[in-house]
Design a protein around this motif. Structure first.
Motif, mmCIF file in Angstrom:
data_model
loop_
_atom_site.group_PDB
_atom_site.id
_atom_site.type_symbol
_atom_site.label_atom_id
_atom_site.label_comp_id
_atom_site.label_asym_id
_atom_site.label_seq_id
_atom_site.Cartn_x
_atom_site.Cartn_y
_atom_site.Cartn_z
ATOM 1 N N ALA A 1 0.834 -1.200 0.000
ATOM 2 C CA ALA A 1 0.000 0.000 0.000
ATOM 3 C C ALA A 1 0.873 1.256 0.000
ATOM 4 C CB ALA A 1 -0.923 -0.006 1.218
ATOM 5 N N TYR A 2 1.987 1.209 0.741
ATOM 6 C CA TYR A 2 2.862 2.387 0.811
ATOM 7 C C TYR A 2 3.391 2.748 -0.578
ATOM 8 C CZ TYR A 2 6.648 5.579 1.765
ATOM 9 O OH TYR A 2 7.467 6.685 1.744
ATOM 10 N N ASP A 3 3.805 1.738 -1.346
ATOM 11 C CA ASP A 3 4.344 2.025 -2.680
ATOM 12 C C ASP A 3 3.304 2.716 -3.554
ATOM 13 O OD1 ASP A 3 6.713 0.925 -1.913
ATOM 14 O OD2 ASP A 3 6.412 -0.997 -2.930
ATOM 15 N N LYS A 4 2.061 2.254 -3.426
ATOM 16 C CA LYS A 4 0.983 2.866 -4.193
ATOM 17 C C LYS A 4 0.763 4.311 -3.718
ATOM 18 C CE LYS A 4 -3.797 1.825 -5.419
ATOM 19 N NZ LYS A 4 -4.994 1.172 -4.900
ATOM 20 N N ALA A 5 0.776 4.482 -2.395
ATOM 21 C CA ALA A 5 0.590 5.819 -1.816
ATOM 22 C C ALA A 5 1.724 6.755 -2.250
ATOM 23 C CB ALA A 5 0.521 5.730 -0.298
ATOM 24 N N ALA A 6 2.946 6.220 -2.263
ATOM 25 C CA ALA A 6 4.108 7.060 -2.594
ATOM 26 C C ALA A 6 3.985 7.631 -4.007
ATOM 27 C CB ALA A 6 5.394 6.252 -2.460
ATOM 28 N N ALA A 7 3.480 6.815 -4.921
ATOM 29 C CA ALA A 7 3.310 7.289 -6.297
ATOM 30 C C ALA A 7 2.290 8.419 -6.329
ATOM 31 C CB ALA A 7 2.877 6.126 -7.196
ATOM 32 N N LYS A 8 1.221 8.270 -5.539
ATOM 33 C CA LYS A 8 0.206 9.330 -5.495
ATOM 34 C C LYS A 8 0.791 10.605 -4.884
ATOM 35 C CE LYS A 8 -4.310 10.441 -3.501
ATOM 36 N NZ LYS A 8 -5.490 9.862 -2.818
ATOM 37 N N ALA A 9 1.575 10.450 -3.821
ATOM 38 C CA ALA A 9 2.196 11.630 -3.204
ATOM 39 C C ALA A 9 3.072 12.352 -4.218
ATOM 40 C CB ALA A 9 3.022 11.219 -1.983
ATOM 41 N N GLY A 10 3.724 11.590 -5.073
ATOM 42 C CA GLY A 10 4.537 12.190 -6.124
ATOM 43 C C GLY A 10 3.683 13.018 -7.078
ATOM 44 N N ARG A 11 2.492 12.494 -7.424
ATOM 45 C CA ARG A 11 1.602 13.260 -8.316
ATOM 46 C C ARG A 11 1.134 14.542 -7.640
ATOM 47 N NH1 ARG A 11 -0.217 8.045 -9.409
ATOM 48 N NH2 ARG A 11 -2.094 8.239 -8.132
ATOM 49 N N LEU A 12 0.818 14.438 -6.351
ATOM 50 C CA LEU A 12 0.374 15.643 -5.635
ATOM 51 C C LEU A 12 1.465 16.706 -5.658
ATOM 52 C CD1 LEU A 12 -1.497 14.235 -2.457
ATOM 53 C CD2 LEU A 12 -2.416 14.759 -4.716
ATOM 54 N N LEU A 13 2.715 16.272 -5.460
ATOM 55 C CA LEU A 13 3.822 17.230 -5.452
ATOM 56 C C LEU A 13 3.987 17.859 -6.839
ATOM 57 C CD1 LEU A 13 7.261 16.804 -3.731
ATOM 58 C CD2 LEU A 13 7.117 17.735 -6.029
ATOM 59 N N VAL A 14 4.057 17.015 -7.844
ATOM 60 C CA VAL A 14 4.357 17.498 -9.198
ATOM 61 C C VAL A 14 3.248 18.420 -9.709
ATOM 62 C CG1 VAL A 14 4.586 16.720 -11.600
ATOM 63 C CG2 VAL A 14 5.864 15.576 -9.781
ATOM 64 N N GLN A 15 1.990 18.082 -9.378
ATOM 65 C CA GLN A 15 0.866 18.875 -9.898
ATOM 66 C C GLN A 15 0.439 19.977 -8.935
ATOM 67 O OE1 GLN A 15 -2.250 16.165 -11.178
ATOM 68 N NE2 GLN A 15 -0.738 14.735 -12.001
ATOM 69 N N ASN A 16 1.207 20.176 -7.870
ATOM 70 C CA ASN A 16 0.884 21.200 -6.862
ATOM 71 C C ASN A 16 -0.547 21.049 -6.360
ATOM 72 O OD1 ASN A 16 1.208 23.411 -5.182
ATOM 73 N ND2 ASN A 16 0.516 24.864 -6.747
ATOM 74 N N LEU A 17 -0.899 19.823 -5.997
ATOM 75 C CA LEU A 17 -2.225 19.582 -5.416
ATOM 76 C C LEU A 17 -2.102 19.601 -3.897
ATOM 77 C CD1 LEU A 17 -3.383 16.820 -7.907
ATOM 78 C CD2 LEU A 17 -3.777 19.300 -7.986
ATOM 79 N N GLN A 18 -3.257 19.737 -3.230
ATOM 80 C CA GLN A 18 -3.243 19.925 -1.782
ATOM 81 C C GLN A 18 -2.647 18.708 -1.057
ATOM 82 O OE1 GLN A 18 -6.832 20.822 1.119
ATOM 83 N NE2 GLN A 18 -6.632 22.345 -0.475
ATOM 84 N N ASP A 19 -1.858 18.996 -0.036
ATOM 85 C CA ASP A 19 -1.287 17.940 0.806
ATOM 86 C C ASP A 19 -2.399 17.271 1.612
ATOM 87 O OD1 ASP A 19 0.668 16.340 1.988
ATOM 88 O OD2 ASP A 19 1.265 17.852 3.456
ATOM 89 N N GLN A 20 -2.097 16.097 2.136
ATOM 90 C CA GLN A 20 -3.024 15.350 2.987
ATOM 91 C C GLN A 20 -2.239 14.840 4.180
ATOM 92 O OE1 GLN A 20 -4.520 12.087 0.641
ATOM 93 N NE2 GLN A 20 -5.174 13.405 -1.043
ATOM 94 N N THR A 21 -2.917 14.163 5.081
ATOM 95 C CA THR A 21 -2.172 13.454 6.119
ATOM 96 C C THR A 21 -1.664 12.140 5.525
ATOM 97 O OG1 THR A 21 -4.111 12.250 6.890
ATOM 98 C CG2 THR A 21 -3.616 14.343 7.996
ATOM 99 N N MET A 22 -0.593 11.650 6.108
ATOM 100 C CA MET A 22 -0.101 10.327 5.713
ATOM 101 C C MET A 22 -1.210 9.288 5.932
ATOM 102 S SD MET A 22 2.652 9.159 4.416
ATOM 103 C CE MET A 22 2.732 7.492 3.773
ATOM 104 N N ARG A 23 -2.013 9.500 6.958
ATOM 105 C CA ARG A 23 -3.133 8.571 7.212
ATOM 106 C C ARG A 23 -4.061 8.500 6.007
ATOM 107 N NH1 ARG A 23 -3.351 4.820 9.310
ATOM 108 N NH2 ARG A 23 -3.004 5.458 11.459
ATOM 109 N N ALA A 24 -4.460 9.657 5.486
ATOM 110 C CA ALA A 24 -5.367 9.670 4.331
ATOM 111 C C ALA A 24 -4.674 9.037 3.124
ATOM 112 C CB ALA A 24 -5.788 11.105 4.008
ATOM 113 N N GLY A 25 -3.388 9.325 2.955
ATOM 114 C CA GLY A 25 -2.652 8.761 1.822
ATOM 115 C C GLY A 25 -2.603 7.249 1.888
ATOM 116 N N LEU A 26 -2.363 6.709 3.091
ATOM 117 C CA LEU A 26 -2.309 5.254 3.238
ATOM 118 C C LEU A 26 -3.688 4.630 3.058
ATOM 119 C CD1 LEU A 26 0.088 4.985 6.327
ATOM 120 C CD2 LEU A 26 0.589 4.202 3.987
ATOM 121 N N SER A 27 -4.708 5.271 3.637
ATOM 122 C CA SER A 27 -6.063 4.705 3.585
ATOM 123 C C SER A 27 -6.545 4.585 2.148
ATOM 124 C CB SER A 27 -7.047 5.565 4.378
ATOM 125 O OG SER A 27 -6.710 5.537 5.730
#
Ligand code: NAG
Ligand code: NAG
Ligand code: NAG
Ligand code: NAG
Ligand code: NAG
Length: 535
Positions: free
Chosen positions: A152-178
């Motif tokens: 799940a973390y690997d999947k979340a990490a890819a999404k976090a990368g998209r959020l960074l690159v596209q300047n989208l709003q941050d979330q909690t790590m909890r929401a990212g993992l869930s």
């Protein structure tokens, strides 16, 4: 053994404070009486010593390093513990203990690893696959949950990368993992333990209190850029040997530029200089100063700033988070745990993070035959046990061990200790963490200088916050920039990039929804500024 036995020097300083309370720091117009220097470096940990070395490398030799403790090293802090068969003690690290992310052939190397090699620092590969899992009934295999988290973390990490690159709003790590499929129930204690092992143990905060984007980005920068290996330092000189070693490349023995046992109480700063006042009434007047105070010290208001730090700086200091990470050490007459295993993960039936990770030092490659094992707790559990006596904490730890190993008669430990980081007046915690919803520019405000007062340390590292190498990079950069300013050079080259002059800060930091969107359509029918009874 009392937990604080190591801090004999600190206690002496504390006692030394008392008469000086009446000798209040002199006001800034008596600067003439202060020792003069080009650069005052506040703190002799990794950041402070590296900043001094950067000055030295740029041929600035006129600096003064002011340090609270009676030693160099800061949170790289070790002490004697237990005893060997010959009666001499082992050396354990109260603070930082790993070299994290070493370096792959052909790739960039972690500068801390470079120093470890230079000084032949004894360290051993930490094998996180060498783990057994337990609950209150003893051994029970839930190691599969660690792999489940990893997927799940690997999947979340890819999404976090998209959020960074596209300047989208941050979330909690909890929401990212869930949203990536890892969503443990509060009552699923085995999943909670697997999550603690994977997340809290590194961040010193639970996923709820961690940035999704910057939590993942920070982990990437250390473990993808350098390497995914972590080495555990077991050097009898202590981890600080690398900092002592570097200090000795530019400080002579008894160098008068190093002021130990000196507690800074007040700092006055402007665009023209900085004056630093200490508990003993002494002061240093400098063209520039580099504060390497921990985030915990800055948050504590232990230092009086004149003028008060600007609002944008105070916001940055209070917005970032200082974690507490506590290792609880026990030595026994014999090792009753499987000595070929490095880690033992315990799922308490009631409390997440209750003595969850146990680590054997008796294992081959570490301190074989030492019969030392230690547990790690963070955050609220750290704060809780800091308020307990050693005896109370020892009894809890022993009860957990007896649950984990029900078939062996576990003797009382022959040595026991743990540091109380949240109460240390020179650190007020262990290392920093990036909270959710906090931007890079908000972090830049933590690094930015206020007048001629500069800031460096693990917490000011956007890329390596929480890591010892973060302190190294930030110390180097602050030292090099200040040297350039002193010498009237406009810029410092870093590879193909360069930095020029003072640091930028951002004031105000803007929100993410413009006021015009606060409407009925978006569920905001009433202004939060409205008070009933107003006309
Ligand atoms: C100072 O120079 C030495 C020798 O080149 C180098 O090893 C060290 O990393 C430099 N220190 C900093 C902080 O740049
Ligand atoms: C972290 O690294 C992974 C793997 O390379 C990548 O997919 C992801 O986008 C990165 N995330 C961030 C926030 O940098
Ligand atoms: C450093 O100071 C210690 C204690 O004051 C003294 O014994 C020693 O000789 C000094 N060393 C040098 C090189 O000055
Ligand atoms: C020094 O700082 C303390 C707060 O830590 C403050 O109460 C005191 O007024 C300051 N003294 C001076 C001279 O600025
Ligand atoms: C402990 O002893 C019980 C009863 O003999 C046995 O069922 C269990 O497997 C043992 N547990 C371990 C961890 O050896």
């Amino acid at each position: 053994m009392a937990p604080n036995n190591f801090k004999i020097g600190v206690v002496a300083v504390l006692a030394g404070w008392i008469p000086s309370i009446t000798a209040a720091p002199v006001s800034s117009n008596s600067d003439q009486t202060c020792r003069k220097t080009s650069v005052a470096i506040l703190g002799a940990g990794m950041a402070g010593i590296t900043a001094a070395q950067a000055l030295h490398n740029a041929s600035v030799s006129d600096f003064v390093i002011i340090e609270y403790n009676d030693r160099i090293g800061g949170r790289a802090w070790h002490g004697d513990f237990g005893k060997k068969s010959d009666g001499s003690p082992y050396v354990i690290e109260y603070g930082c203990n790993w070299i994290q992310g070493l370096g792959n052939p052909g790739g960039p190397e972690n500068p801390v690893y470079t120093l470890a090699k230079k000084y032949h620092l004894a360290n051993t590969y930490s094998d996180y696959d060498s783990i057994l899992t337990y609950d209150e009934t003893g051994f029970t295999d839930f190691s599969g949950l660690i792999d489940e988290y990893g997927t799940a973390y690997d999947k979340a990490a890819a999404k976090a990368g998209r959020l960074l690159v596209q300047n989208l709003q941050d979330q909690t790590m909890r929401a990212g993992l869930s949203t990536a499929g890892w969503n443990p129930k509060h009552g699923d204690m085995k999943k909670q333990a697997a999550e603690w092992w994977n997340w809290d143990w590194e961040a010193a905060f639970p996923p709820e209190e961690s940035s999704f984007i910057f939590g993942v980005a920070g982990s990437n920068l250390t473990f993808n850029q350098f390497s995914d290996a972590n080495n555990f330092v077991i050097d009898p000189r202590g981890y600080s040997a690398i900092i002592d070693g570097e200090a000795s490349t530019f400080l002579t023995k008894n160098d008068t530029r190093l002021l130990l046992n000196t507690r800074i109480t007040n700092i006055t700063y402007s665009d023209h200089g900085v004056t630093v006042y200490s508990h003993d009434g002494s002061c240093v007047s400098a063209d520039y100063a580099i504060s390497t105070f921990s985030l915990g010290v800055l948050q504590s208001n232990a230092i009086g700033f004149s003028p008060q730090l600007p609002g944008w700086k105070q916001d940055a200091i209070q917005n970032f988070a200082m974690g507490t990470y506590t290792k609880v050490f026990l030595q026994f007459n014999e090792a009753f745990w499987p000595e070929d295993t490095q880690y033992f993960l315990y799922a308490s039936p009631t409390t997440r993070g209750y003595y969850p990770v146990w680590q054997s030092l008796s294992t081959e490659g570490f301190m074989p035959g030492s019969n030392i094992i230690f547990a790690t707790v963070i955050g609220d559990e750290s704060y809780r046990i800091e308020q307990q006596t050693d005896e109370e904490t020892k009894a809890e730890a022993m009860e957990v061990l007896r649950q984990m190993f029900p078939n062996v008669t576990i003797p009382e430990p022959i040595a026991f200790t743990y540091p109380r980081w949240a109460s240390e007046p020179w650190s007020f915690g262990s290392y920093s963490n990036w909270p959710a919803g906090t931007s890079l520019l908000a972090h830049q405000n933590l690094r930015a200088n206020t007048g001629r007062l500069w800031f460096a340390g693990e917490a000011t590292s956007a890329e390596y916050f929480g890591f010892l190498h973060g302190a190294w990079f930030e110390g180097r950069e602050a030292g090099a920039q200040v040297a350039a300013l002193l010498q009237g050079r406009p810029c410092v080259q870093y590879g193909n990039d360069r930095l020029c002059g003072e640091r930028k800060h951002y004031d105000p930091l803007t929100g993410t929804s413009p006021l015009s969107q606060y409407t009925l359509l978006n569920g905001w029918a009433v202004s939060s500024l409205y008070e009933s009874g107003d006309d």
